[in-house]
Write a protein that holds these residues in place. Structure first.
Motif, PDB file in Angstrom:
ATOM      1  N   ALA A  10       6.011 -25.816  17.509  1.00 39.68           N
ATOM      2  CA  ALA A  10       4.655 -25.531  17.043  1.00 39.68           C
ATOM      3  C   ALA A  10       4.779 -24.659  15.786  1.00 39.68           C
ATOM      4  CB  ALA A  10       3.872 -24.830  18.151  1.00 39.68           C
ATOM      5  N   PRO A  11       3.694 -24.418  15.070  1.00 42.58           N
ATOM      6  CA  PRO A  11       3.812 -23.761  13.756  1.00 42.58           C
ATOM      7  C   PRO A  11       4.266 -22.301  13.768  1.00 42.58           C
ATOM      8  CG  PRO A  11       1.752 -24.982  13.926  1.00 42.58           C
ATOM      9  CD  PRO A  11       2.349 -24.943  15.299  1.00 42.58           C
ATOM     10  N   TYR A  12       3.907 -21.525  14.805  1.00 44.94           N
ATOM     11  CA  TYR A  12       4.097 -20.081  14.750  1.00 44.94           C
ATOM     12  C   TYR A  12       5.249 -19.641  15.659  1.00 44.94           C
ATOM     13  CZ  TYR A  12      -0.434 -20.369  12.518  1.00 44.94           C
ATOM     14  OH  TYR A  12      -1.458 -20.705  11.679  1.00 44.94           O
ATOM     15  N   ARG A  13       6.218 -18.983  15.060  1.00 42.09           N
ATOM     16  CA  ARG A  13       7.395 -18.546  15.820  1.00 42.09           C
ATOM     17  C   ARG A  13       7.064 -17.336  16.682  1.00 42.09           C
ATOM     18  NH1 ARG A  13      12.919 -18.083  12.720  1.00 42.09           N
ATOM     19  NH2 ARG A  13      12.984 -20.288  13.292  1.00 42.09           N
ATOM     20  N   VAL A  14       7.584 -17.341  17.911  1.00 39.42           N
ATOM     21  CA  VAL A  14       7.382 -16.249  18.859  1.00 39.42           C
ATOM     22  C   VAL A  14       8.676 -15.480  19.089  1.00 39.42           C
ATOM     23  CG1 VAL A  14       6.800 -15.668  21.250  1.00 39.42           C
ATOM     24  CG2 VAL A  14       5.455 -17.398  20.023  1.00 39.42           C
ATOM     25  N   ALA A  15       9.749 -16.192  19.447  1.00 39.01           N
ATOM     26  CA  ALA A  15      11.016 -15.526  19.750  1.00 39.01           C
ATOM     27  C   ALA A  15      12.170 -16.451  19.396  1.00 39.01           C
ATOM     28  CB  ALA A  15      11.079 -15.146  21.231  1.00 39.01           C
ATOM     29  N   ARG A  16      13.265 -15.851  18.986  1.00 40.26           N
ATOM     30  CA  ARG A  16      14.451 -16.627  18.676  1.00 40.26           C
ATOM     31  C   ARG A  16      15.089 -17.143  19.966  1.00 40.26           C
ATOM     32  NH1 ARG A  16      15.831 -16.631  13.642  1.00 40.26           N
ATOM     33  NH2 ARG A  16      17.903 -17.405  14.152  1.00 40.26           N
ATOM     34  N   PRO A  17      15.844 -18.231  19.909  1.00 39.73           N
ATOM     35  CA  PRO A  17      16.396 -18.805  21.142  1.00 39.73           C
ATOM     36  C   PRO A  17      17.317 -17.867  21.904  1.00 39.73           C
ATOM     37  CG  PRO A  17      17.321 -19.851  19.180  1.00 39.73           C
ATOM     38  CD  PRO A  17      16.172 -19.038  18.722  1.00 39.73           C
ATOM     39  N   GLU A  18      18.052 -17.008  21.193  1.00 41.57           N
ATOM     40  CA  GLU A  18      18.973 -16.105  21.878  1.00 41.57           C
ATOM     41  C   GLU A  18      18.265 -15.001  22.653  1.00 41.57           C
ATOM     42  OE1 GLU A  18      19.055 -14.941  17.413  1.00 41.57           O
ATOM     43  OE2 GLU A  18      18.957 -16.767  18.629  1.00 41.57           O
ATOM     44  N   ALA A  19      16.946 -14.867  22.467  1.00 43.76           N
ATOM     45  CA  ALA A  19      16.187 -13.863  23.224  1.00 43.76           C
ATOM     46  C   ALA A  19      15.860 -14.328  24.638  1.00 43.76           C
ATOM     47  CB  ALA A  19      14.889 -13.530  22.486  1.00 43.76           C
ATOM     48  N   ILE A  20      16.053 -15.603  24.930  1.00 43.07           N
ATOM     49  CA  ILE A  20      15.711 -16.145  26.245  1.00 43.07           C
ATOM     50  C   ILE A  20      16.808 -15.805  27.249  1.00 43.07           C
ATOM     51  CG2 ILE A  20      15.174 -18.237  27.555  1.00 43.07           C
ATOM     52  CD1 ILE A  20      14.370 -19.507  24.841  1.00 43.07           C
ATOM     53  N   ARG A  21      16.447 -15.085  28.304  1.00 43.40           N
ATOM     54  CA  ARG A  21      17.424 -14.751  29.346  1.00 43.40           C
ATOM     55  C   ARG A  21      17.501 -15.839  30.398  1.00 43.40           C
ATOM     56  NH1 ARG A  21      16.722  -9.340  32.872  1.00 43.40           N
ATOM     57  NH2 ARG A  21      16.995  -8.382  30.817  1.00 43.40           N
ATOM     58  N   HIS A  22      16.347 -16.329  30.847  1.00 42.01           N
ATOM     59  CA  HIS A  22      16.291 -17.359  31.881  1.00 42.01           C
ATOM     60  C   HIS A  22      15.429 -18.517  31.381  1.00 42.01           C
ATOM     61  CE1 HIS A  22      18.060 -14.711  34.912  1.00 42.01           C
ATOM     62  NE2 HIS A  22      17.211 -13.773  34.533  1.00 42.01           N
ATOM     63  N   LEU A  23      15.931 -19.739  31.532  1.00 38.80           N
ATOM     64  CA  LEU A  23      15.179 -20.937  31.197  1.00 38.80           C
ATOM     65  C   LEU A  23      15.100 -21.800  32.451  1.00 38.80           C
ATOM     66  CD1 LEU A  23      13.762 -22.737  29.142  1.00 38.80           C
ATOM     67  CD2 LEU A  23      16.003 -23.631  28.468  1.00 38.80           C
ATOM     68  N   VAL A  24      13.886 -21.975  32.959  1.00 49.45           N
ATOM     69  CA  VAL A  24      13.658 -22.739  34.183  1.00 49.45           C
ATOM     70  C   VAL A  24      13.116 -24.104  33.793  1.00 49.45           C
ATOM     71  CG1 VAL A  24      12.534 -22.761  36.441  1.00 49.45           C
ATOM     72  CG2 VAL A  24      13.121 -20.573  35.369  1.00 49.45           C
ATOM     73  N   VAL A  25      13.820 -25.162  34.192  1.00 54.94           N
ATOM     74  CA  VAL A  25      13.482 -26.511  33.744  1.00 54.94           C
ATOM     75  C   VAL A  25      13.526 -27.488  34.909  1.00 54.94           C
ATOM     76  CG1 VAL A  25      14.357 -26.127  31.401  1.00 54.94           C
ATOM     77  CG2 VAL A  25      15.896 -27.011  33.168  1.00 54.94           C
ATOM     78  N   GLU A  26      12.998 -28.682  34.653  1.00 56.61           N
ATOM     79  CA  GLU A  26      13.070 -29.746  35.646  1.00 56.61           C
ATOM     80  C   GLU A  26      14.509 -30.251  35.772  1.00 56.61           C
ATOM     81  OE1 GLU A  26       9.863 -32.725  35.365  1.00 56.61           O
ATOM     82  OE2 GLU A  26       9.238 -31.620  33.581  1.00 56.61           O
ATOM     83  N   LYS A  27      14.830 -30.805  36.941  1.00 56.82           N
ATOM     84  CA  LYS A  27      16.178 -31.331  37.170  1.00 56.82           C
ATOM     85  C   LYS A  27      16.503 -32.485  36.225  1.00 56.82           C
ATOM     86  CE  LYS A  27      16.602 -30.036  42.037  1.00 56.82           C
ATOM     87  NZ  LYS A  27      16.763 -30.529  43.436  1.00 56.82           N
ATOM     88  N   THR A  28      15.459 -33.140  35.726  1.00 59.18           N
ATOM     89  CA  THR A  28      15.664 -34.286  34.840  1.00 59.18           C
ATOM     90  C   THR A  28      15.724 -33.888  33.362  1.00 59.18           C
ATOM     91  OG1 THR A  28      13.273 -34.654  34.836  1.00 59.18           O
ATOM     92  CG2 THR A  28      14.584 -35.918  36.438  1.00 59.18           C
ATOM     93  N   ALA A  29      15.732 -32.602  33.064  1.00 54.78           N
ATOM     94  CA  ALA A  29      15.781 -32.157  31.673  1.00 54.78           C
ATOM     95  C   ALA A  29      17.069 -32.645  31.009  1.00 54.78           C
ATOM     96  CB  ALA A  29      15.695 -30.635  31.602  1.00 54.78           C
ATOM     97  N   PRO A  30      17.007 -33.106  29.749  1.00 53.58           N
ATOM     98  CA  PRO A  30      18.201 -33.628  29.063  1.00 53.58           C
ATOM     99  C   PRO A  30      19.321 -32.594  28.978  1.00 53.58           C
ATOM    100  CG  PRO A  30      16.208 -34.201  27.870  1.00 53.58           C
ATOM    101  CD  PRO A  30      15.795 -33.225  28.926  1.00 53.58           C
ATOM    102  N   ALA A  31      20.505 -32.963  29.424  1.00 53.29           N
ATOM    103  CA  ALA A  31      21.639 -32.037  29.466  1.00 53.29           C
ATOM    104  C   ALA A  31      22.023 -31.534  28.079  1.00 53.29           C
ATOM    105  CB  ALA A  31      22.832 -32.717  30.131  1.00 53.29           C
TER     106      ALA A  31
END
Length: 259
Positions: A222-243
Motif C-alpha cells: 500500500a502507499p504508506y510505509r508503517v514498519a520495516r520488515p526487520e521490525a516484525i518479531r512474529h508473523l502468523v500466516v495460513e498453512k498454505t502461505a507461499p514458502a
C-alpha cells in the motif's frame, strides 16, 4: 496487421503477469523479460500500465500484487475469510503472556484476535479501535485503555493528534499490528496516511510487532510505509502461505507461525 499482433502479444503478457501475481504475489522485470523475449523496458512499460489500472504496485526491480480488498471499509472486510482469520487469531493469542501490555489497532483480523483472547489471562490492552474496545469491554481480566481522537468511520478507528498524544504516553510489550500490505522489501504498509501515522507511533513505543495476515495480503503493498520488515518479531500466516515469501521474512528475523 502488425499493430494488431503487437496488441495481442501485449495482452498476453499482461495476462501472464496477472496470473503470476495471483499465484506468487510478485514478479521480477528481468525474469519476465527473459521469459517473454522482450527488453526490460518493455516489461517495465507493461508493469506501469498494470499499476495504472490498479492491478499491481510497482517496486524496485518489478512489481507486487495490489491489495484492493484491504482498502475497503473495515465493516465490509469483517465477512471476508472468516474461518482463516479465526485460525490466525487462535495462533496469535498463543503468543501472549500474562501481564503483558499490548497495542492492538483496528482491522478485521485484529478484531478476531481480540475475541480469541482467553478469559483467564490478565492483560493491559490499548486500542484505537471502537470494535476491539467493545469486544474487550466485558473481559474481566483485561485492563482496557481506549485511545481517543477523531473517529474515522472508514477505518473504524481513532486517528489524529489526540490519538498520537495518547499513544505517546504508553509503552507496550507487543503491538498486534493490522496490516494492509506486507512485502519483504517494503515491510508493512497502509492505505491511509493518518492510519499509518498511528501505526508508526504504536510500533515505535512497542518492544515487538506481531502481525497475523491472510494470504491475500502477503507480497502486497500500500502507499504508506508503517514498519520495516526487520521490525516484525512474529508473523502468523495460513498453512498454505507461499514458502518463498515466508523465507524472505525469516531471513529478516521474523519468527513464522503457521495457523
Amino acid at each position: 496487421m502488425k499493430k494488431q499482433d503487437h496488441a495481442m502479444l501485449t495482452d498476453e503478457r499482461h495476462q501472464i503477469i496477472r496470473d503470476r501475481l495471483a499465484v506468487e504475489g510478485r514478479v521480477l522485470a528481468g525474469e519476465l523479460a527473459g521469459r517473454f523475449g522482450v527488453s526490460e523496458d518493455t516489461v517495465r512499460r507493461d508493469l506501469r500500465e498494470l499499476a495504472k489500472a490498479g492491478q499491481c504496485r510497482r517496486v524496485y526491480g518489478g512489481a507486487v500484487a495490489a491489495a484492493p480488498f484491504a482498502a475497503t471499509p473495515v465493516g465490509l472486510r469483517a465477512g471476508h475469510a472468516v474461518e482463516e482469520k479465526t485460525r490466525l487469531a487462535r495462533a496469535t493469542v498463543a503468543l501472549l503472556s500474562r501481564g503483558q501490555t499490548l497495542f492492538i489497532d483496528s482491522g478485521s483480523t485484529n478484531a478476531a484476535i481480540a475475541r480469541a483472547i482467553p478469559r483467564d489471562i490478565d492483560l493491559t490492552v490499548a486500542t484505537n479501535s471502537l470494535e476491539i474496545a467493545s469486544v474487550l469491554s466485558d473481559h474481566a481480566l483485561v485492563e482496557l485503555i481506549v485511545l481517543g481522537g477523531r473517529f474515522d468511520r472508514h477505518l473504524g478507528a481513532c486517528v489524529g493528534a489526540d490519538t498520537l498524544a495518547a499513544v505517546a504516553q504508553l509503552g507496550a510489550d507487543l503491538f498486534v499490528l493490522g496490516s494492509c500490505g506486507l512485502e519483504a522489501s517494503r515491510g508493512v504498509t497502509a492505505f491511509d496516511s493518518a492510519e499509518a501515522e498511528v501505526k508508526r507511533a504504536m510500533a515505535k513505543n512497542s518492544a515487538g510487532i506481531v502481525i497475523a495476515v491472510t494470504n491475500d495480503k502477503l507480497a502486497t503493498a500500500a502507499p504508506y510505509r508503517v514498519a520495516r520488515p526487520e521490525a516484525i518479531r512474529h508473523l502468523v500466516v495460513e498453512k498454505t502461505a507461499p514458502a518463498a515469501i515466508l523465507a524472505d521474512f525469516e531471513r529478516q528475523g521474523a519468527e513464522i507461525h503457521l495457523a
